[in-house]
Every structure is written in structure tokens, then in C-alpha cells.
Design an enzyme around this catalytic site. Structure first.
Site, short mmCIF file in Angstrom:
data_model
loop_
_atom_site.label_atom_id
_atom_site.label_comp_id
_atom_site.label_asym_id
_atom_site.label_seq_id
_atom_site.Cartn_x
_atom_site.Cartn_y
_atom_site.Cartn_z
N ARG A 43 0.79 -1.47 0.02
CA ARG A 43 -0.13 -0.05 -0.20
C ARG A 43 0.98 1.40 -0.07
O ARG A 43 1.59 1.12 0.77
CB ARG A 43 -1.17 -0.11 1.30
CG ARG A 43 -1.94 0.88 1.52
CD ARG A 43 -2.66 1.48 2.85
NE ARG A 43 -3.25 2.44 3.29
CZ ARG A 43 -3.05 2.89 4.25
NH1 ARG A 43 -1.69 2.70 5.29
NH2 ARG A 43 -4.01 4.18 4.20
N ARG B 214 -9.63 18.33 8.94
CA ARG B 214 -7.81 18.64 10.03
C ARG B 214 -7.82 19.93 10.62
O ARG B 214 -7.97 21.00 9.74
CB ARG B 214 -6.98 17.88 9.60
CG ARG B 214 -7.05 16.29 8.97
CD ARG B 214 -5.24 16.88 8.06
NE ARG B 214 -5.64 15.29 7.31
CZ ARG B 214 -4.86 14.02 8.31
NH1 ARG B 214 -4.50 13.84 9.26
NH2 ARG B 214 -5.08 13.09 6.84
N LYS C 210 -13.14 2.39 1.39
CA LYS C 210 -12.88 2.22 2.11
C LYS C 210 -14.11 3.76 3.32
O LYS C 210 -14.38 4.04 3.36
CB LYS C 210 -11.69 3.64 2.64
CG LYS C 210 -10.71 3.08 2.19
CD LYS C 210 -9.50 4.17 2.60
CE LYS C 210 -9.10 4.54 3.67
NZ LYS C 210 -7.32 4.98 3.68
N THR D 26 -6.40 -1.18 10.31
CA THR D 26 -6.42 -0.45 11.35
C THR D 26 -6.08 -0.72 12.79
O THR D 26 -7.06 -1.43 13.30
CB THR D 26 -7.74 1.15 11.69
OG1 THR D 26 -7.64 1.06 10.74
CG2 THR D 26 -7.09 1.60 12.47
#
Length: 477
Positions: A34, A75, A224, A282
Site C-alpha cells: 500500500r 483537520r 474505504k 487499522t
């Protein structure tokens, strides 16, 4: 090394970019590499993709490369001193118009639309939920909050809204550029971050198809699942994708930690029902970022994902920036192999109530059923597109599947399919010669020997995509 059906996705980063170490990781069990476009520059990813191809070739393996798009940057901005320590009960302002660095009173936002997406009383979770802010009031571009759970907040930490509801698009201008970069080095998979619905995946597909007219290469798409809004749309997202990733980090922050294990099981089950691939990700081996051995809880976590039927488990910081990337891969490979030994490999129940309308799909299912009951040592799928092998891999079976394809692109994509070992083999000659070559290839690799039976599927017209119409049971003489 024990035969292993579950695949391993490893994130490439500073800790794993040494060619010698990367080759060791590939030999230890990495099937997919990845490239995380949330970090690094464009040229970094191009060079790492080239490195992966070179090292994989040296190791005698073909890997898939997955380009993971960053998605919207929801963010906080940067702080004057790099971080602040927020105290519970204090007031803190998130300001979309703020240009100067943040301080104890407030900070700017990368996502300028946040003030439109929140209301008084909403909970904002920062830094993976370690810091919780309660929205008190909205004043223009400013979100006035009260710190519910304090802690250290540093530059560029992520923001989630409990329960979801952020309207940021799944694909940003940066993603469009990164997608073109990924297509330039022929990434086998594109992972799309934060899709809310099928339309997000259809847009990604449209962009890939447009780019494919120039490159001649079309990657598979992984959605995702990390937004609360994606959960009610899961089936339509699956239908619009080639696979999904159970992205437990942001998802847990939005829906709550306790909801994730059941959602993981549901997502894996649905993906297999829809004939899609599924990656569980994760914190799989989080402690191995700093420790040479995993916790018992992490071992159980990986094993349970395997028992649920995931195609792959994914390592993130463990291999990208951790101290023990090789040891982490070795541990995961051993856990997967051990968990698979405990699985019931009888596929009979998987056929109950199922209707297969396509000839090629029916042949694939027939091969699984017959090979299991006859005790075949292997199932061989002669495949152009990889569809036959994919269908076989969606059902439980202890019989290993060997997918022989003339296309390098197909071989690489199949590296992610559970219980499938893809091999490259020319299929331009007549069928009898190809079948003989397939058996010879199995014998050379020690997969079958004299007296062993194996099942093989193919089409009457060799090399035609979707043309599988024959199942043959063979005995090695």
C-alpha cells in the site's frame, strides 16, 4: 512457510523502503503493498512503486500495488508551538478563516466547510477521539466549543463529528492528481477514502475509465468504509466497487468503538455475498510499532478477521514507520495460517438457496464442490480476467486455488484474493497443450504428484474473457 489463504497488505514507508528489507518482507508473506498518498510527495510514490516491482521480481513474486487516496482533509491547522494542552471545561474556537498559527484559544481549519456542517450540541472528536469538543455556538466562520475531554492537540490532527454528517466530498483536487499518478505506474488497486455513497465510487470509476483511455490500464476500486453515512449505503457502495476496506479508525470515532466489531463481521459477510473482496484494517498489530511481539488481544483480532472470512489484513504504521516491520509480517502470516487450520472448509452450506445464472460462475461453483468431495489436492482456474478465481475465493474451501492467467495485470490483481495463488502462463496454444502445461506447472512446483487428483476449469475458446464452460477432474500419472 505454511500455506496461507489470507493475504497481507503492508504499507510502505520510511521503515520499509530499504530494498533488502522489503524483499525479506515479501518473502515473509506480503501480497499487496500500500502506498499511502496522505504522506509523501508524488515522486516518492512513483519511486516506491518502481522499487516494489523491482524487488518483487527479484523475489520471484508478483504483488499488487494499492494506491490509497488521502480524501478530504478534515483537520485542524497548525499551532504556533506545534501543539497545545487543552483542559476540560476550557473554551476553544475552531476558525475556518484563521490564517495565523493556533494557540490555547483556538486554531484554524483545513476544511473550510466545517461551520456549515455542525450545530450547537454536536460532539467533535479530534485526534482519533482522544479529544472531545462540544459545539456551543456558530458565529460566521467560527465554531465556539467547550472542551469536554482535554489532552494534547498537535498540528493537523483529524476531526470527526460523532454520528457523521460532514459534507466534504470523497474526492478532492489532490485526489484527482494522485489518481493520475497512480495510473501512471499502473497501480492495481485504488482505495477511495471517505465515500458516503455509490455516487462517490461511480465518480472514481469514471475518472479511472477516462485515464485508462491514455494508459490502457484500469485499476480495481476499493471503498474505504470509514464514515457513518456509508453504513446504510453499504450494499450500493459494494455494488459500485470491486471491494471494500473495513477502515476501523475513523469509523470507530464516528459510530463508537463498541459498534465496530459487529459492523466488521457484517461488512465481511456482505462483501463475500456480493462477490467483492474485503480488507480489514487499522491497529491490527499496533503494539508492534514499538514492540517485537504482539499483544494477545492483537493476535485474537487478526485471527477473528481471518475466521470471519476477510481476504486480507492490513498493516499501516506497523510496517510504514514501526521498528519491527519484518517481524510484524512474520507474526501476521503465522496467525493467519494457524487460524485457517481451525476453519471448517466445507462449502456445502454456501450453496444452499443460491442460484447461479451464469455458465462460468456455475462451473466455478461446481469445481469447488467436486474438489472438496473428491479430496482433490488443488483447483486450477485457467482465467483471462480473474473472475473464475474470484468466485471460487468467495466460498469456504480448504482446497487451494491456483489461477493461471496469460495477463500480468490479472495476476497482480488476484494477489489480493483469499485462497488464490495467481501464476502467469501463456494460453495461446490449443486447449490440450495448455492443459498439459498446467499440469506440468503444478508438478514442477510440487503442488501435485503421481496419483493426486485436481480439478481444472477452462473455456473451449482459450483466452476468451468470460468463456469458462468446462470442468475437468484429472489424475496425475
Amino acid at each position: 512457510m505454511a500455506r496461507r489463504a489470507t493475504k497481507i497488505v503492508a504499507t510502505l514507508g520510511p521503515a520499509s523502503s530499504d530494498p533488502i528489507l522489503l524483499e525479506q518482507m515479501i518473502r515473509a508473506g506480503v501480497n499487496v503493498v500500500r502506498l499511502n498518498f496522505s504522506h509523501g510527495k508524488t515522486q516518492d510514490h512513483i519511486e516506491r512503486a518502481k522499487l516494489v516491482r523491482e524487488v518483487a521480481s527479484r523475489a520471484g513474486r508478483e504483488l499488487a500495488i494499492m494506491a490509497d487516496l488521502q480524501g478530504p482533509k478534515i483537520r485542524v491547522g497548525r499551532f504556533e508551538n506545534g501543539k497545545v494542552q487543552l483542559q476540560s471545561g476550557a473554551r476553544f474556537v475552531l476558525d475556518a478563516s484563521r490564517a495565523e498559527p493556533g494557540d490555547l484559544m483556538g486554531v484554524g481549519l483545513d476544511y473550510k466547510g466545517l461551520p456549515r456542517d455542525v450545530s450547537p450540541g454536536d460532539l467533535l472528536l479530534l485526534n482519533d477521539g482522544l479529544i472531545v469538543l462540544t459545539v456551543d455556538a456558530i458565529q460566521g466562520d467560527q465554531i465556539h466549543t467547550i472542551v469536554k475531554i482535554g489532552g494534547e492537540l498537535s498540528n493537523n490532527k483529524g476531526i470527526n463529528k460523532q454520528g457523521g454528517g460532514l459534507t466534504a466530498p470523497a474526492l478532492t483536487d489532490k485526489d484527482f492528481q494522485d489518481l493520475r499518478t497512480a495510473m501512471s505506474f499502473q497501480a492495481d488497486y485504488i482505495a477511495v477514502s471517505f465515500p458516503k455513497n455509490a455516487a462517490d465510487m461511480e465518480l472514481a470509476r469514471k475518472l479511472c475509465n477516462e485515464a485508462a483511455t491514455k494508459t490502457g490500464h484500469c485499476p480495481a476500486l476499493i471503498a474505504k468504509i470509514e464514515r457513518a453515512e456509508a453504513i446504510p449505503n453499504l450494499e450500493s457502495i459494494l455494488a459500485a466497487s470491486d471491494g471494500i476496506m473495513v477502515a476501523r479508525g475513523d469509523l470507530a470515532v464516528e459510530v463508537g468503538n463498541a459498534a465496530v466489531p459487529a459492523l466488521q463481521k457484517r461488512m465481511i459477510r456482505l462483501a463475500r455475498e456480493y462477490d467483492r473482496i474485503v480488507i480489514t484494517a487499522t491497529q491490527m498489530m499496533e503494539s508492534m510499532i514499538n514492540n517485537p511481539v504482539p499483544t494477545r488481544a492483537e493476535v485474537s483480532d487478526v485471527a477473528n478477521a481471518v475466521l470471519d472470512g476477510t481476504d486480507a489484513v492490513m498493516l499501516s504504521a506497523e510496517t510504514a514507520s514501526g521498528r519491527f516491520p519484518l517481524e510484524t509480517v512474520q507474526e501476521v502470516a503465522n496467525i493467519c495460517a494457524e487460524a485457517e487450520m481451525a476453519q471448517d472448509g466445507q462449502p456445502d452450506e454456501d450453496f444452499n438457496g443460491k442460484v447461479f445464472s451464469r455458465i462460468d460462475q456455475s462451473i466455478a461453483m461446481g469445481a469447488l464442490f467436486t474438489a472438496q468431495h473428491l479430496g482433490c489436492k488443488a483447483i486450477v482456474a485457467l482465467t483471462d480476467s480473474g473472475s473464475t478465481a474470484l468466485w471460487m475465493s468467495r466460498r469456504r474451501s480448504n482446497v487451494p486455488i491456483y489461477a493461471l492467467t496469460p495477463k500480468l495485470e490479472t495476476q497482480r490483481k488476484m494477489a489480493l484474493y483469499r485462497n488464490v495463488r495467481p501464476l502467469l502462463m501463456d494460453q495461446n496454444s490449443d486447449r490440450d497443450r495448455v492443459l498439459a502445461q498446467a499440469e506440468a506447472s503444478l508438478c514442477e512446483r510440487g503442488i501435485v504428484s503421481s496419483g493426486d487428483m485436481y480439478a481444472i476449469t477452462c473455456g473451449e475458446t482459450m483466452g476468451a474473457s468470460g468463456g469458462t464452460n468446462t470442468l475437468k477432474i484429472c489424475e496425475v500419472h
